[in-house]
Design an enzyme around this catalytic site. Structure first.
Site, PDB file in Angstrom:
ATOM      1  CG  HIS A  79      -0.228   0.073   2.532  1.00 48.06           C
ATOM      2  ND1 HIS A  79       0.289   1.238   3.050  1.00 48.06           N
ATOM      3  CD2 HIS A  79       0.049  -0.886   3.432  1.00 48.06           C
ATOM      4  CE1 HIS A  79       0.854   0.997   4.212  1.00 48.06           C
ATOM      5  NE2 HIS A  79       0.732  -0.292   4.470  1.00 48.06           N
ATOM      6  CG  HIS A  91      -0.576  -4.511   5.037  1.00 47.26           C
ATOM      7  ND1 HIS A  91      -1.006  -3.260   5.422  1.00 47.26           N
ATOM      8  CD2 HIS A  91      -1.702  -5.235   4.772  1.00 47.26           C
ATOM      9  CE1 HIS A  91      -2.321  -3.229   5.392  1.00 47.26           C
ATOM     10  NE2 HIS A  91      -2.772  -4.409   5.008  1.00 47.26           N
ATOM     11  CD  GLU A 117       2.754  -4.683   8.247  1.00 45.82           C
ATOM     12  OE1 GLU A 117       3.113  -5.881   8.111  1.00 45.82           O
ATOM     13  OE2 GLU A 117       3.337  -3.731   7.702  1.00 45.82           O
ATOM     14  NE  ARG A 149      -1.525   0.037   6.850  1.00 44.48           N
ATOM     15  CZ  ARG A 149      -1.997  -0.525   7.954  1.00 44.48           C
ATOM     16  NH1 ARG A 149      -3.202  -0.196   8.405  1.00 44.48           N
ATOM     17  NH2 ARG A 149      -1.284  -1.436   8.606  1.00 44.48           N
TER      18      ARG A 149
END
Length: 232
Positions: free
Chosen positions: A9, A182, A87, A60
């Site tokens: 991202h 991520h 993440e 995100r």
């Protein structure tokens, strides 16, 4: 040949503020939105047209995937969201300023928490509001699956089974597949795809907004790998 595109991202608001983010849901910064749009332009220039996109359940990553596909005119393709692409969870470091944390605990300790393969940060307690137990997007999951902290090794332990059960088989249906996720969930995939050692993966960096393309054979072995931003 199959193509797998890994897209970290764009810069998030907490990236900009130098905070540990992990599973906390923050949006892209203005720069991050520019990076997401540029990722779409890079894919368009390379003639890449994803057939589907896999992403985490964090804004995100979802917005990065959406904005890049908007440039490509491919908002209509399937978008599959799954928490296993989140993440890594930064535990009790979540939300803390990285420089202030280093000043409190020491650079060496923070470096271990951030970069080692198997050492997680301090864990959250179950009653901490930052624990995913209190986030409605995980309400349908077995609470035992929800981490209070994670190392990269822990992140790999959830990403790899999802790769094997869902994403790898999907490459039969979707020969050009985009994963918008991520830094650490993508590093887990890179470790698997490239057979990177536990020691070497700690030095692998994935840039924000830079599509990383893998050309795979029918057995999903890597034939080629290149960055669309810098061509290597």
């Amino acid at each position: 040949m199959k193509r797998l595109i890994l897209l970290r991202h764009g810069q998030s608001i907490w990236n900009l503020e130098n905070r540990f983010t992990g599973w906390h849901d923050v949006d892209l910064s203005d720069k991050g939105r520019e990076e997401a749009t540029e990722a779409g332009r890079l894919m368009a220039s390379a003639g890449l047209a994803p057939d589907a996109v896999y992403t985490s359940v964090l804004t995100r990553a979802i917005r990065t995937g959406f904005m890049s596909l908007d440039v490509l005119g491919r908002l209509w393709i399937p978008m599959i969201k799954d928490w296993r692409l989140n993440e890594r969870h930064y535990g009790a470091l979540t939300g803390l300023d990285k420089a202030e944390t280093a000043a409190e605990y020491g650079d060496e300790q923070v470096h271990v928490w951030r970069r080692s393969f198997a050492t997680p940060p301090p864990a959250l307690t179950d009653d901490d509001e930052r624990h995913p137990l209190h986030d409605p997007r995980y309400a349908g999951l077995d609470p035992a699956l929800l981490p209070a902290t994670e190392s990269l090794k822990d992140t790999l332990a959830r990403v790899l089974p999802y790769w094997e059960s869902d994403i790898a088989p999907a490459l039969e249906r979707y020969p050009t597949l985009l994963i918008a996720a991520h830094g650490n969930s993508l590093r887990a995939l890179v470790k698997h795809l490239e057979r990177v050692s536990d020691e070497a993966i700690t030095g692998v960096e994935i840039a924000t907004g830079d599509p990383l393309v893998y050309e795979l054979d029918d057995r999903l072995a890597v034939n080629a790998k290149y960055s669309l931003r810098d061509g290597r």
